[in-house]
Structures are given as structure tokens and as C-alpha cells.
Design a protein around this motif. Sequence first.
Motif, PDB file in Angstrom:
ATOM      1  N   LEU A  58       0.852  -1.190   0.000  1.00  0.00           N
ATOM      2  CA  LEU A  58       0.000   0.000   0.000  1.00  0.00           C
ATOM      3  C   LEU A  58       0.883   1.234   0.000  1.00  0.00           C
ATOM      4  N   SER A  59       0.336   2.325  -0.531  1.00  0.00           N
ATOM      5  CA  SER A  59       0.987   3.627  -0.353  1.00  0.00           C
ATOM      6  C   SER A  59       0.024   4.496   0.449  1.00  0.00           C
ATOM      7  N   LEU A  60       0.510   5.620   0.951  1.00  0.00           N
ATOM      8  CA  LEU A  60      -0.377   6.501   1.726  1.00  0.00           C
ATOM      9  C   LEU A  60      -1.564   6.980   0.882  1.00  0.00           C
ATOM     10  N   ASP A  61      -1.354   7.090  -0.405  1.00  0.00           N
ATOM     11  CA  ASP A  61      -2.460   7.476  -1.295  1.00  0.00           C
ATOM     12  C   ASP A  61      -3.663   6.538  -1.167  1.00  0.00           C
ATOM     13  N   ASP A  62      -3.362   5.254  -0.953  1.00  0.00           N
ATOM     14  CA  ASP A  62      -4.449   4.274  -0.840  1.00  0.00           C
ATOM     15  C   ASP A  62      -5.305   4.524   0.403  1.00  0.00           C
ATOM     16  N   LEU A  63      -4.713   5.224   1.379  1.00  0.00           N
ATOM     17  CA  LEU A  63      -5.420   5.465   2.646  1.00  0.00           C
ATOM     18  C   LEU A  63      -5.994   6.877   2.721  1.00  0.00           C
ATOM     19  N   ASN A  64      -5.912   7.566   1.624  1.00  0.00           N
ATOM     20  CA  ASN A  64      -6.409   8.935   1.541  1.00  0.00           C
ATOM     21  C   ASN A  64      -7.896   8.988   1.914  1.00  0.00           C
ATOM     22  N   GLY A  65      -8.212   9.850   2.912  1.00  0.00           N
ATOM     23  CA  GLY A  65      -9.597   9.963   3.347  1.00  0.00           C
ATOM     24  C   GLY A  65      -9.789   9.470   4.775  1.00  0.00           C
ATOM     25  N   LEU A  66      -8.803   8.743   5.306  1.00  0.00           N
ATOM     26  CA  LEU A  66      -8.860   8.395   6.732  1.00  0.00           C
ATOM     27  C   LEU A  66      -8.499   9.657   7.534  1.00  0.00           C
ATOM     28  N   ASP A  67      -9.006   9.757   8.772  1.00  0.00           N
ATOM     29  CA  ASP A  67      -8.732  10.998   9.516  1.00  0.00           C
ATOM     30  C   ASP A  67      -7.256  11.083   9.914  1.00  0.00           C
ATOM     31  N   ALA A  68      -6.838  12.298  10.249  1.00  0.00           N
ATOM     32  CA  ALA A  68      -5.415  12.582  10.466  1.00  0.00           C
ATOM     33  C   ALA A  68      -4.838  11.760  11.621  1.00  0.00           C
ATOM     34  N   LEU A  69      -5.635  11.536  12.659  1.00  0.00           N
ATOM     35  CA  LEU A  69      -5.139  10.782  13.815  1.00  0.00           C
ATOM     36  C   LEU A  69      -4.803   9.342  13.413  1.00  0.00           C
ATOM     37  N   LYS A  70      -5.689   8.721  12.666  1.00  0.00           N
ATOM     38  CA  LYS A  70      -5.422   7.332  12.229  1.00  0.00           C
ATOM     39  C   LYS A  70      -4.177   7.282  11.350  1.00  0.00           C
ATOM     40  N   LEU A  71      -4.090   8.228  10.423  1.00  0.00           N
ATOM     41  CA  LEU A  71      -2.929   8.225   9.513  1.00  0.00           C
ATOM     42  C   LEU A  71      -1.627   8.425  10.281  1.00  0.00           C
ATOM     43  N   SER A  72      -1.659   9.279  11.300  1.00  0.00           N
ATOM     44  CA  SER A  72      -0.413   9.507  12.047  1.00  0.00           C
ATOM     45  C   SER A  72      -0.062   8.286  12.899  1.00  0.00           C
ATOM     46  N   LYS A  73      -1.070   7.613  13.409  1.00  0.00           N
ATOM     47  CA  LYS A  73      -0.799   6.376  14.158  1.00  0.00           C
ATOM     48  C   LYS A  73      -0.206   5.307  13.232  1.00  0.00           C
ATOM     49  N   ILE A  74      -0.772   5.207  12.033  1.00  0.00           N
ATOM     50  CA  ILE A  74      -0.287   4.211  11.062  1.00  0.00           C
ATOM     51  C   ILE A  74       1.176   4.493  10.689  1.00  0.00           C
ATOM     52  N   THR A  75       1.490   5.758  10.386  1.00  0.00           N
ATOM     53  CA  THR A  75       2.883   6.067   9.998  1.00  0.00           C
ATOM     54  C   THR A  75       3.829   5.884  11.193  1.00  0.00           C
ATOM     55  N   ALA A  76       3.346   6.190  12.410  1.00  0.00           N
ATOM     56  CA  ALA A  76       4.186   5.959  13.584  1.00  0.00           C
ATOM     57  C   ALA A  76       4.479   4.465  13.748  1.00  0.00           C
ATOM     58  N   LEU A  77       3.457   3.657  13.555  1.00  0.00           N
ATOM     59  CA  LEU A  77       3.639   2.195  13.645  1.00  0.00           C
ATOM     60  C   LEU A  77       4.628   1.710  12.589  1.00  0.00           C
ATOM     61  N   THR A  78       4.518   2.279  11.405  1.00  0.00           N
ATOM     62  CA  THR A  78       5.414   1.882  10.318  1.00  0.00           C
ATOM     63  C   THR A  78       6.878   2.073  10.718  1.00  0.00           C
ATOM     64  N   ARG A  79       7.138   3.195  11.395  1.00  0.00           N
ATOM     65  CA  ARG A  79       8.521   3.478  11.800  1.00  0.00           C
ATOM     66  C   ARG A  79       9.005   2.528  12.896  1.00  0.00           C
ATOM     67  N   LEU A  80       8.060   1.951  13.628  1.00  0.00           N
ATOM     68  CA  LEU A  80       8.427   1.027  14.712  1.00  0.00           C
ATOM     69  C   LEU A  80       8.681  -0.392  14.214  1.00  0.00           C
ATOM     70  N   MET A  81       8.298  -0.650  12.972  1.00  0.00           N
ATOM     71  CA  MET A  81       8.368  -2.023  12.458  1.00  0.00           C
ATOM     72  C   MET A  81       9.725  -2.366  11.869  1.00  0.00           C
TER      73      MET A  81
END
Lengths: 110, 110
Positions: A87-110
Motif C-alpha cells: 500500500l501507499s499513503l495514497d491508498d489510505l487517503n480519506g482516513l482521519d489525520a489521527l489514524k494516519l499519524s498512528k499508522i505512519t508511527a507504527l510503520t517506523r516502529l516495524m
Amino acid sequence: MMHTSELQWTAQEQSIAKAAFDRAYQREIQALVQLVRDQAGSIAGTDDVWRLHDFLSARRHELDGKYDERESALLFVFADLLKAGWLSLDDLNGLDALKLSKITALTRLM
Amino acid sequence: MMHTSELQWTAQEQSIAKAAFDRAYQREIQALVQLVRDQAGSIAGTDDVWRLHDFLSARRHELDGKYDERESALLFVFADLLKAGWLSLDDLNGLDALKLSKITALTRLM
């Protein structure tokens, strides 16, 4: 510990999530299909055919576990799929900002 | 009920049996390899790839059960392989007449 279960998903976000989820799965399966088609041409004997079977068993088990559709798992699933490039962030376009920031934070932890 | 466990196998017969057994297995695997190579070209999506996996799981399970190398099972295994065409009587040439007649009798019962 993130309290992902407390997040609310609007109907529109659920629809975006479902579409992204399905798109990632289809991309990953298509890559698997291509791999199987490529490998099949070089199958010649007993070991090869059972090796292909072992490979498919492992991939199926992995994919069944990975594509967890429960809402409480979605942020983790999306982080994993972003990290792996399905997936790219474009695929998640439309989710609210909090969810997107949690997702990207998780990505950095992986 | 045949008392196949009472049959004695000479070293030469064991060697003939082992060779026939291996030959049948190789023939059957080669047919499977050909089938997988043929099918692989038409794999296109999710259903196809998991259908191939299901097919290989079933065949592996069947072959694991069918190729039973225990002496007490050999007459049944050979009868089954003759019936299915993976062996011919020529492959069993050198076994004593009693074993051959039991095998052909079993074939007729299958």
C-alpha cells in the motif's frame, strides 16, 4: 500501547479501509501468482513439486494471518502493508489525520 | 482375508519390490509435475492459486498414504498400482508365483 479499539471509524472510512485492504491483497496475490507461474516452469521432480506445495502452504498461512479485517487490527495491518510496499499513503487517503499519524508511527516502529 | 504378513520375501524379491515401488512413484510424480506445469500457465487470481494449493495438498496426502513400504502392505500397494496403470506385471517380474497370483486376484477385487 495504543488504544486502537477506541478509535471510531465512519462509514466512509470503513469503505476506504475495505478498498485499501482488498487492493493490497490483490496486489500481493498477483505477485504470488506471477511467482508460481515463473517457478512452475522449472518444476522437474518430486522435490520441486513438494517444495512448491510447502511454499504455497507457508504463504497461505501467512496471508490468512496477516489480512485481519477486524477494526481493532486495521492500523497494524495497514502499517505492515505500507512497510512492505503493498500500500501507499495514497491508498489510505480519506482516513482521519489521527489514524494516519498512528499508522505512519507504527510503520517506523516495524 | 489374506495372510500377507506370513509371506516371505527373499532379498532378491525385496530388491525387485523396491525397484517397482520407486518406479511407480516416479511415474506418478512425473505425471503430477506435468499437470502442475500445464495448470500453472492458467493461474490468474486468488482462487486459482489456492485451488492449486488444495490440489497439491490432496495429492500429497493421497500419495503419502498410498505408497506404504511395509511388507505387509506391499501386495495391496502393487495391486492398486497395477489397477491404476502405474505398474505393469513386467515391473514385478521375479516375484514368486504365489505373490503374483495374489496381486492379480486383488486387482480384480478393486
